[in-house]
Design an enzyme around this catalytic site. Structure first.
Site, PDB file in Angstrom:
ATOM      1  N   LYS A  49      33.785  53.103  44.346  1.00 21.20           N
ATOM      2  CA  LYS A  49      34.977  53.117  43.496  1.00 21.20           C
ATOM      3  C   LYS A  49      35.071  54.414  42.709  1.00 21.20           C
ATOM      4  CE  LYS A  49      35.000  48.133  42.499  1.00 21.20           C
ATOM      5  NZ  LYS A  49      35.026  47.149  41.377  1.00 21.20           N
ATOM      6  N   LEU A 107      31.221  41.684  46.865  1.00 23.49           N
ATOM      7  CA  LEU A 107      31.155  40.235  46.981  1.00 23.49           C
ATOM      8  C   LEU A 107      32.032  39.760  48.136  1.00 23.49           C
ATOM      9  CD1 LEU A 107      31.335  39.363  43.172  1.00 23.49           C
ATOM     10  CD2 LEU A 107      29.310  39.719  44.593  1.00 23.49           C
ATOM     11  N   ARG A 151      45.690  47.148  27.158  1.00 21.06           N
ATOM     12  CA  ARG A 151      47.143  47.075  27.007  1.00 21.06           C
ATOM     13  C   ARG A 151      47.616  45.666  27.329  1.00 21.06           C
ATOM     14  NH1 ARG A 151      48.340  46.451  32.293  1.00 21.06           N
ATOM     15  NH2 ARG A 151      47.171  47.677  33.826  1.00 21.06           N
ATOM     16  N   ARG A 186      55.555  38.096  41.225  1.00 24.23           N
ATOM     17  CA  ARG A 186      56.177  39.400  41.001  1.00 24.23           C
ATOM     18  C   ARG A 186      57.227  39.650  42.074  1.00 24.23           C
ATOM     19  NH1 ARG A 186      51.473  43.602  39.007  1.00 24.23           N
ATOM     20  NH2 ARG A 186      50.193  42.109  37.850  1.00 24.23           N
TER      21      ARG A 186
END
Length: 448
Positions: free
Chosen positions: A158, A203, A291, A337
């Site tokens: 990552k 995982l 946020r 969404r």
């Protein structure tokens, strides 16, 4: 309390903040690019200021333009919404230098949580469980091999900066590690200007569980349960629900207390979300978003709390209006969404809305900036609305979602509504039996 707040965002989240301001008797200022001159958030705000051309870098991401807009209108505070500058520590510092309040956490907390390695080290020290992985960044392939061998394959590489699935690659075994490592570094450099990466255990069938936290900045904090955000495509959330169908009350209390204690100890102010991978009863920290989340309405629905109102109060130096023992879950909530995208390619589909009708009725909320005749610009995110339902239990929430999707009309552009109608027919979705890999495998079966 503030007299006037500027909203440094657009679309449905700008409308969401404007509504909270209006209920609190606070004047609102909308900012917009030239492409958004006819946007609903501009129409709804008490004042509006054009801050630049369509490009985000010259408008919504322009710090000098936003500060100038505050000075012109006399706004005392800025609410960043989500995205854009909402997690930019430099922006927060600049506002402080100009005597403008940022409605959110302090710059130091944004900076700590903005770097995933620093965030992980911080959370470990605060007692938050983390995924096994490298201690800091991994600089070369040989180092990557040593780390991967120690924690066991498969592993995920990552980027230390950024998010949204960019700079993330999985290596199933040592054979694929070098390619995954170099690709992740290249993507991280291109997307974030920072090639640094780290390695974690990958995982197999985890769920994506996030804990909503809220702090007063003075050492008191609470958690507002969890949201299950496991239905994802390319690491982008598609559907969120609360409470999580796989989480027990005991697990919720345990991980919630850990998270609330962590943010209290650092003096965190305002809303935040601590994200985890969850598998076999164990939670593993991924990152913290400093946020308001896109999916915050499902938490509001089950607790009956306006999170934006609380953000504004805390930023103004007022206390939270609730304590942990007063936060009791009521029912179940689901959000989908709605994107202006063509399925199955998920390519953006900007264009003119020829007809729009929002669903309604008991337990239905539609957060959207659409209206009939509105032209969706091609310059920004394809999210055009969020459909949120609330029921006495998950079964009722699913039925209500199905009914509301049937009422929703968005003509003139392609949307992801047909995807959700199809998903609601799936036994795994009806049973809440899915992981973060479920949706992409379903898409492969149905569209490949």
């Amino acid at each position: 309390m503030f007299d006037k707040i500027l909203i440094a965002n657009r679309g449905e989240i700008a409308l969401r903040v404007i509504r909270a301001c209006r209920e609190m008797g606070i004047a609102s200022v909308a900012v917009h690019s030239t492409a958004d001159a006819d946007a609903m958030h501009v129409r709804m705000a008490d004042e509006s200021v054009c801050i630049g051309p369509p490009s985000s870098s010259q408008s919504y991401l322009s710090m000098p333009a936003l500060i100038s807009a505050c000075e012109i209108t006399g706004a005392q505070a800025i609410h960043p919404g989500y995205g854009f500058l909402s997690e930019n520590a430099g922006f927060v510092q600049m506002l402080e230098d100009h005597g403008i309040t940022f409605i959110g956490p302090r710059a130091e907390h944004i900076r700590i949580m903005g770097d995933k390695i620093t965030a992980k080290d911080t959370m470990k020290a605060l007692g938050v469980p983390c995924v096994p992985g490298s201690d800091g960044g991994v600089n070369d392939v040989d180092d990557a091999r040593r780390v991967a061998a120690a924690i066991g394959y498969p592993v995920i590489i990552k980027a230390t900066a950024g998010g949204g699935g960019r700079g993330m690659k999985v290596a199933q075994d040592e054979t694929g590690l070098e390619v995954a490592f170099r690709t992740a570094r290249s993507e991280a450099k291109a997307a974030f200007g920072n090639p640094d990466v780290y390695i974690e255990k990958y995982l197999q069938r985890p769920r994506h569980i996030e804990i909503q936290v809220f702090g007063d900045g003075k050492g008191r904090a609470v958690h507002l349960g969890e949201r299950d955000c496991s239905l994802q495509r390319r690491h982008q959330k598609v559907l969120e629900e609360a409470p999580g169908p796989a989480i027990t009350a005991e697990e919720r209390a345990r991980i919630g207390a850990v998270c609330a204690n962590a943010v209290a100890r650092i003096g965190y102010a305002g809303a935040g979300t601590i994200e985890f991978l969850y598998e076999d009863g164990e939670f593993y920290f991924i990152e913290m978003n400093t946020r308001l989340q896109v999916e915050h309405p499902v938490t509001e629905a089950i607790f009956g709390i306006d999170l934006v109102r609380q953000q504004i109060r805390v930023a103004a130096g007022l206390p939270m209006e609730f304590h942990q023992d007063e936060l009791v879950i009521n029912g179940h909530s689901i959000e989908v969404r709605i994107n202006a995208e063509k399925v199955p390619s998920f390519s953006p589909c900007p264009g003119r809305i020829t007809q729009y009708h929002a669903p309604g009725g008991l337990g239905v909320r539609m957060d959207s900036a659409l209206y009939q005749g509105y032209s969706i610009p091609p310059y920004y995110d394809s999210l055009i609305g969020k459909l949120i339902v609330h029921g006495r239990d998950r079964t009722e929430a699913l039925a209500r979602l199905s009914r509301a999707l049937g009422e929703l009309i968005v003509d003139g552009v392609d949307t992801t509504v047909p995807l959700f109608r199809a998903l609601l027919e799936e036994p795994d979705i009806q049973a809440g039996n899915y992981s973060i890999h479920w949706l992409e495998r379903w898409l492969d079966r149905h569209y490949s």
